[in-house]
Design a protein around this motif. Sequence first.
Motif, PDB file in Angstrom:
ATOM      1  N   VAL A  88     -30.392   3.490  52.285  1.00  0.00           N
ATOM      2  CA  VAL A  88     -31.219   4.426  51.513  1.00  0.00           C
ATOM      3  C   VAL A  88     -32.335   3.736  50.734  1.00  0.00           C
ATOM      4  CG1 VAL A  88     -29.437   6.199  51.321  1.00  0.00           C
ATOM      5  CG2 VAL A  88     -29.585   4.400  49.584  1.00  0.00           C
ATOM      6  N   SER A  89     -32.596   2.488  51.039  1.00  0.00           N
ATOM      7  CA  SER A  89     -33.675   1.773  50.363  1.00  0.00           C
ATOM      8  C   SER A  89     -34.411   0.921  51.388  1.00  0.00           C
ATOM      9  CB  SER A  89     -33.111   0.876  49.262  1.00  0.00           C
ATOM     10  OG  SER A  89     -32.395  -0.206  49.831  1.00  0.00           O
ATOM     11  N   GLU A 101     -29.757  -0.998  49.691  1.00  0.00           N
ATOM     12  CA  GLU A 101     -28.860  -0.010  49.078  1.00  0.00           C
ATOM     13  C   GLU A 101     -28.294   0.863  50.187  1.00  0.00           C
ATOM     14  OE1 GLU A 101     -28.289   0.979  45.650  1.00  0.00           O
ATOM     15  OE2 GLU A 101     -29.241  -0.863  44.954  1.00  0.00           O
ATOM     16  N   ARG A 103     -25.728   4.366  50.892  1.00  0.00           N
ATOM     17  CA  ARG A 103     -24.953   5.494  50.390  1.00  0.00           C
ATOM     18  C   ARG A 103     -23.778   5.688  51.337  1.00  0.00           C
ATOM     19  NH1 ARG A 103     -27.821   9.863  51.250  1.00  0.00           N
ATOM     20  NH2 ARG A 103     -29.297   9.419  49.620  1.00  0.00           N
ATOM     21  N   ARG A 117     -21.319   7.530  47.018  1.00  0.00           N
ATOM     22  CA  ARG A 117     -21.770   6.533  46.031  1.00  0.00           C
ATOM     23  C   ARG A 117     -22.766   5.571  46.652  1.00  0.00           C
ATOM     24  NH1 ARG A 117     -17.395   6.426  42.120  1.00  0.00           N
ATOM     25  NH2 ARG A 117     -16.807   8.594  41.995  1.00  0.00           N
ATOM     26  N   ARG A 118     -23.594   4.972  45.787  1.00  0.00           N
ATOM     27  CA  ARG A 118     -24.572   3.970  46.224  1.00  0.00           C
ATOM     28  C   ARG A 118     -24.006   2.580  45.971  1.00  0.00           C
ATOM     29  NH1 ARG A 118     -30.407   5.705  46.193  1.00  0.00           N
ATOM     30  NH2 ARG A 118     -30.842   3.516  45.895  1.00  0.00           N
ATOM     31  N   SER A 171     -30.222   1.700  38.183  1.00  0.00           N
ATOM     32  CA  SER A 171     -30.530   2.094  39.562  1.00  0.00           C
ATOM     33  C   SER A 171     -29.439   2.978  40.166  1.00  0.00           C
ATOM     34  CB  SER A 171     -30.750   0.856  40.429  1.00  0.00           C
ATOM     35  OG  SER A 171     -29.566   0.103  40.529  1.00  0.00           O
ATOM     36  N   ARG A 172     -28.471   3.357  39.362  1.00  0.00           N
ATOM     37  CA  ARG A 172     -27.371   4.224  39.775  1.00  0.00           C
ATOM     38  C   ARG A 172     -26.568   3.646  40.934  1.00  0.00           C
ATOM     39  NH1 ARG A 172     -27.143   8.618  36.770  1.00  0.00           N
ATOM     40  NH2 ARG A 172     -29.029   9.465  35.890  1.00  0.00           N
ATOM     41  N   SER A 173     -26.412   2.332  40.916  1.00  0.00           N
ATOM     42  CA  SER A 173     -25.597   1.651  41.912  1.00  0.00           C
ATOM     43  C   SER A 173     -24.175   1.575  41.380  1.00  0.00           C
ATOM     44  CB  SER A 173     -26.145   0.241  42.168  1.00  0.00           C
ATOM     45  OG  SER A 173     -25.376  -0.410  43.122  1.00  0.00           O
TER      46      SER A 173
END
Length: 183
Positions: A88-89, A101, A103, A117-118, A171-173
């Motif tokens: 996703v990145s 990244e 998901r 989740r990431r 970064s919501r990782s």
Amino acid sequence: MLDGVLLLALLAGMGAGLLLPMLLATLWLWAMLVCGVALACLPAPACRLLAVWLLGMAWAQLHAAQVLERQWPAVRNGQVLTVQGQVVSLVEHQQGRSRFEMRVEPADGTDGQLQGRRLAVVWVDPPDGQEDARRLHLQPGQRWELQLRLRRPDSGHNPGGFDAARHALASRSHGTAYVVATQ
């Protein structure tokens, strides 16, 4: 005029809640919420300002606790799982490794705690010096099944340096992973 001041008080409370070096105990947060609601019922404008500040601080702390709770648990650090997911990145290719990244998607055998989740994934070439050509073909949007060694984002090894845990939070990782094998 008062609405703008109340908004500033809310933002100041949220900022104060996020600048604290640690999360407050749940009992303190509930006490802040109760005091905030009680103060909001009083007619004095100063009481309302303090109430909104307390509510903002408690809300920011509760939100931070919820986000931290979703991270990979430290007691499961080093666990190896087979994970299916989507890149996703943008993929950052470097000498001997690639970073991206991912998901996690629902799949049979996938840990339910990881679904949706990431993860910040690092794919390193084998130590024999041979370049793994598969990692060079990574593209955003691709779906991969990888065997990953998972860790919680941690910055304890470098005090005063780059804060990897804070970066992961921003970064919501939800965890850090290293590719062990591909399927």
